[in-house]
Design an enzyme around this catalytic site. Sequence first.
Site, PDB file in Angstrom:
ATOM      1  N   ARG A 117       0.834  -1.201   0.000  1.00  0.00           N
ATOM      2  CA  ARG A 117       0.000   0.000   0.000  1.00  0.00           C
ATOM      3  C   ARG A 117       0.873   1.258   0.000  1.00  0.00           C
ATOM      4  O   ARG A 117       0.566   2.254  -0.653  1.00  0.00           O
ATOM      5  CB  ARG A 117      -0.910  -0.037   1.243  1.00  0.00           C
ATOM      6  CG  ARG A 117      -1.780   1.175   1.447  1.00  0.00           C
ATOM      7  CD  ARG A 117      -2.855   1.242   0.382  1.00  0.00           C
ATOM      8  NE  ARG A 117      -3.547   2.500   0.447  1.00  0.00           N
ATOM      9  CZ  ARG A 117      -4.858   2.636   0.308  1.00  0.00           C
ATOM     10  NH1 ARG A 117      -5.612   1.598   0.073  1.00  0.00           N
ATOM     11  NH2 ARG A 117      -5.432   3.816   0.358  1.00  0.00           N
ATOM     12  N   HIS A 171     -18.868  14.009  -0.784  1.00  0.00           N
ATOM     13  CA  HIS A 171     -19.504  12.814  -0.208  1.00  0.00           C
ATOM     14  C   HIS A 171     -21.024  12.956  -0.307  1.00  0.00           C
ATOM     15  O   HIS A 171     -21.571  14.017   0.020  1.00  0.00           O
ATOM     16  CB  HIS A 171     -19.073  12.664   1.261  1.00  0.00           C
ATOM     17  CG  HIS A 171     -19.690  11.473   1.912  1.00  0.00           C
ATOM     18  ND1 HIS A 171     -19.419  10.186   1.507  1.00  0.00           N
ATOM     19  CD2 HIS A 171     -20.581  11.367   2.928  1.00  0.00           C
ATOM     20  CE1 HIS A 171     -20.116   9.346   2.237  1.00  0.00           C
ATOM     21  NE2 HIS A 171     -20.830  10.034   3.109  1.00  0.00           N
TER      22      HIS A 171
HETATM   23  C1  GAR Z   1     -20.586  10.926  -5.953  1.00  0.00           C
HETATM   24  O1  GAR Z   1     -21.907  10.978  -5.486  1.00  0.00           O
HETATM   25  C2  GAR Z   1     -19.606  11.006  -4.790  1.00  0.00           C
HETATM   26  O2  GAR Z   1     -20.045  11.833  -3.753  1.00  0.00           O
HETATM   27  C3  GAR Z   1     -19.575   9.566  -4.352  1.00  0.00           C
HETATM   28  O3  GAR Z   1     -19.505   8.846  -5.536  1.00  0.00           O
HETATM   29  C4  GAR Z   1     -20.233   9.558  -6.551  1.00  0.00           C
HETATM   30  C5  GAR Z   1     -19.350   9.679  -7.759  1.00  0.00           C
HETATM   31  O4  GAR Z   1     -20.082  10.116  -8.864  1.00  0.00           O
HETATM   32  N1  GAR Z   1     -18.467   9.331  -3.468  1.00  0.00           N
HETATM   33  C6  GAR Z   1     -18.525   8.543  -2.398  1.00  0.00           C
HETATM   34  O5  GAR Z   1     -19.501   7.893  -2.078  1.00  0.00           O
HETATM   35  C7  GAR Z   1     -17.250   8.504  -1.581  1.00  0.00           C
HETATM   36  N2  GAR Z   1     -17.536   8.128  -0.240  1.00  0.00           N
HETATM   37  P1  GAR Z   1     -19.357  10.567 -10.201  1.00  0.00           P
HETATM   38  O6  GAR Z   1     -18.281   9.516 -10.508  1.00  0.00           O
HETATM   39  O7  GAR Z   1     -20.455  10.542 -11.240  1.00  0.00           O
HETATM   40  O8  GAR Z   1     -18.765  11.929  -9.994  1.00  0.00           O
END
Ligand code: GAR
Length: 205
Positions: free
Chosen positions: A68, A110
């Site tokens: 990692r 988030h």
């Molecule tokens: C978004 O809603 C972001 O907040 C979430 O993944 C999605 C990505 O969408 N992230 C998480 O859940 C991290 N904990 P995208 O690839 O269409 O921008």
Amino acid sequence: MSQPARLVVLVSGSGTNLQALLDASADPAYGARVVAVGADREDIEGLARAERAGVPTFVRKLSDFETREGWDAALTTVVERFEPDLVVSAGFMKLLSQEFLDRFLTLNTHPALCPAFPGMHGPRDALDYGVRVTGATLFVVDAGVDTGPIVAQVPVEVAEDDDVASLHERIKTAERAMLVDAVGRIAREGIAVEGRRVRIGGGRR
Ligand code: GAR
């Protein structure tokens, strides 16, 4: 006019938040431009979006590294090459090392109202809990999972007939607008982080 702020955006999936930043930065008045897009996996729409926009991309897969720590160091090295003023983790599904966070001011978006429902399943956990309002949070990444100082939040009402997909889609619409607005203001006005308090307009970017 000063140079636009340099953004490196990290993605793991569809990259609609990235697309919103790419679209916004087409206007020079926005004050920021995406100089590179990085991912932890290949063949994702997020990388295709960057390529269509003519933005350089890089992939660092954890499975290609023995440790990692090796992956962490490689990610820091490649991001450094693009000299970002700001790193935006937009749907990037890996934790970042302390060395990375010490080196780059990094924001993460988030799909929940922090500190509620941290982790990988914000919309599902909010729905299961039965909250009537959830939303999205933009925060400065720290060593925890979705625990960093909050830059911006936007509320989204949960509908009676929502499922995880419909709720997450509505959150993402609000999330993209929040992200574009906050990143643009930070690029133009700077940001100051003191403990848990974040002030846009604080000089540093
Ligand atoms: C978004 O809603 C972001 O907040 C979430 O993944 C999605 C990505 O969408 N992230 C998480 O859940 C991290 N904990 P995208 O690839 O269409 O921008």
